[in-house]
Design a protein around this motif. Structure first.
Motif, PDB file in Angstrom:
ATOM      1  N   GLN A 101       0.822  -1.208   0.000  1.00 28.32           N
ATOM      2  CA  GLN A 101       0.000   0.000   0.000  1.00 28.32           C
ATOM      3  C   GLN A 101       0.856   1.258   0.000  1.00 28.32           C
ATOM      4  O   GLN A 101       0.497   2.255  -0.649  1.00 28.32           O
ATOM      5  N   TYR A 102       1.961   1.228   0.723  1.00 23.79           N
ATOM      6  CA  TYR A 102       2.870   2.377   0.739  1.00 23.79           C
ATOM      7  C   TYR A 102       3.360   2.675  -0.681  1.00 23.79           C
ATOM      8  O   TYR A 102       3.405   3.838  -1.122  1.00 23.79           O
ATOM      9  N   GLU A 125       0.261   3.758  -2.989  1.00 21.28           N
ATOM     10  CA  GLU A 125      -0.232   5.104  -2.705  1.00 21.28           C
ATOM     11  C   GLU A 125       0.757   6.175  -3.155  1.00 21.28           C
ATOM     12  O   GLU A 125       0.353   7.262  -3.592  1.00 21.28           O
ATOM     13  N   ARG A 126       2.037   5.862  -3.086  1.00 22.39           N
ATOM     14  CA  ARG A 126       3.039   6.791  -3.638  1.00 22.39           C
ATOM     15  C   ARG A 126       2.834   6.930  -5.148  1.00 22.39           C
ATOM     16  O   ARG A 126       2.824   8.053  -5.684  1.00 22.39           O
ATOM     17  N   GLN A 178       0.109   6.280  -6.883  1.00 24.10           N
ATOM     18  CA  GLN A 178      -1.180   6.911  -7.172  1.00 24.10           C
ATOM     19  C   GLN A 178      -1.100   8.428  -6.991  1.00 24.10           C
ATOM     20  O   GLN A 178      -1.714   9.188  -7.749  1.00 24.10           O
ATOM     21  N   HIS A 179      -0.323   8.845  -6.020  1.00 24.60           N
ATOM     22  CA  HIS A 179      -0.166  10.284  -5.757  1.00 24.60           C
ATOM     23  C   HIS A 179       0.576  10.975  -6.904  1.00 24.60           C
ATOM     24  O   HIS A 179       0.311  12.152  -7.206  1.00 24.60           O
ATOM     25  N   TYR A 187      -8.144   0.476  -4.182  1.00 25.92           N
ATOM     26  CA  TYR A 187      -7.710   1.345  -5.285  1.00 25.92           C
ATOM     27  C   TYR A 187      -8.722   1.302  -6.431  1.00 25.92           C
ATOM     28  O   TYR A 187      -8.411   0.875  -7.543  1.00 25.92           O
TER      29      TYR A 187
END
Length: 348
Positions: free
Chosen positions: A21-22, A25-26, A28-29, A60
């Protein structure tokens, strides 16, 4: 304004953990569009494609997701009139996997990517192959972004989690961990101890239990139920289990199942609807049937000993008809508790 247009992450996600997830999410950002590919061969227990797909979709929903095994890949190929190919084995060479991903991007997803995110040393070589393949068709070069290579942010791995999924559950999102909870169901006639067993086992093993909603509704309606209540009871019981599962630890003890609702529908109304029959086939990891060999205690709401015997016989017949494996619990309350603990291999 995002840093990149199309980003890519490839992983097994067996299971999907907070380290993944880390990374996700990086990406996706930083990306306008994120593509997530997941495949593994062989498949790993508890992390089947349908589960991985659900985990990724829940966490997601805006990403483009492609979760594959040989069957799914063959279906995708046939749909696009492509030669049927197979997922490479995990032990295949790095170049085999890189070429496979490049093929997926070109032929199945019909897209290119600008960047690949990894937490692995192979990332640079992976990006280089994707660049070569895409640029040969006039597409963009591919950058590699390394994220937390030393695992400082989330010190965990899929291998460690598979070895101790419950001990390391803090590294899993609740919606992922709930799929590793074993649901243990208790059935039995009135005054056979299923409710007490569910409560005491949950307390002893420091987890939770799903109480019997049908009893609660019966009391709220002062014993006057109608036929339409049966579906509501079964659906609420299942929803209660589902809502409790993410808070459980290793086991969720279920004081009854929709099969009990079917029993009371038969007893009260002389029939079981097809919809309720479908709900009554809900599966559990373990099923225990409490035998009517303990003293019958009248609490003011129960029928009588004869009805309890009928209930037991009905359960036995329906479980056998449905091919449901179960363990019969007999003897004292202490004996029943020990039998369950032994069957669950947690020790008495």
């Amino acid at each position: 304004m995002k840093t990149f247009g199309h980003g890519l992450i490839v992983g097994k996600f067996c299971p999907l953990h907070r380290g993944h997830q880390y990374l996700l999410e990086r990406a996706q950002h930083e990306c306008e569009r994120l593509i997530i590919l997941s495949y593994t061969k062989p498949e790993l227990p508890g992390c089947e494609p349908a589960r991985r797909e659900r985990w990724l979709a829940d966490l997601y929903p805006e990403a483009t997701r492609l979760v594959l095994d040989d069957m799914r890949l063959a279906a995708e190929c046939r749909q696009r009139s492509l030669p049927v190919t197979v997922v490479p084995d995990n032990s295949a060479s790095d170049d085999t996997h890189r070429q496979f991903v490049a093929w997926l991007l070109k032929h199945l997803l019909e897209t290119t990517v600008d960047v690949v995110f990894t937490s692995e040393a192979y990332g640079e070589g992976f990006a280089a192959v994707l660049s070569r393949e895409q640029q040969a068709d006039g597409g963009p070069a591919v950058r590699h972004v390394m994220v937390d290579a030393e695992r400082h942010a989330v010190p965990v791995s899929g291998t460690a989690l598979r070895a101790d999924i419950h001990g390391l559950r803090r590294h899993l999102a609740p919606g992922v961990y709930k799929d590793f909870i074993r649901r243990v169901a208790f059935l039995g006639g009135e005054s056979t101890g299923k409710s007490v067993l569910a409560q005491q086992l949950a307390s002893r093993l420091q987890t939770v239990h799903a109480a019997e909603y049908g009893r609660e509704l019966w009391e709220a309606k002062q014993g006057v139920l109608i036929k339409n209540d049966m579906i509501h009871i079964a659906q609420t019981q299942m929803a209660r289990e589902d809502s409790l599962a993410p808070t459980a630890v290793q086991y969720l003890f279920c004081d009854t199942t929709p099969l009990t609702t079917a029993l009371y529908s038969q007893a009260l109304f002389g029939e079981v609807s097809e919809e309720l029959n479908v709900l009554a086939r809900r599966t559990y990891d373990r099923v225990f049937l409490c035998a009517p060999d303990v003293p019958f205690v009248q609490d003011g709401t129960r029928r009588d000993e004869a009805f309890r015997r009928w209930q037991h016989e009905w359960y036995v017949r329906e479980l056998h008809a449905g091919g449901v494996a179960y363990r019969l619990l007999t003897g004292s309350w202490e004996t029943r508790m020990s039998t369950v603990l032994s069957e669950l291999a947690v020790g008495a």
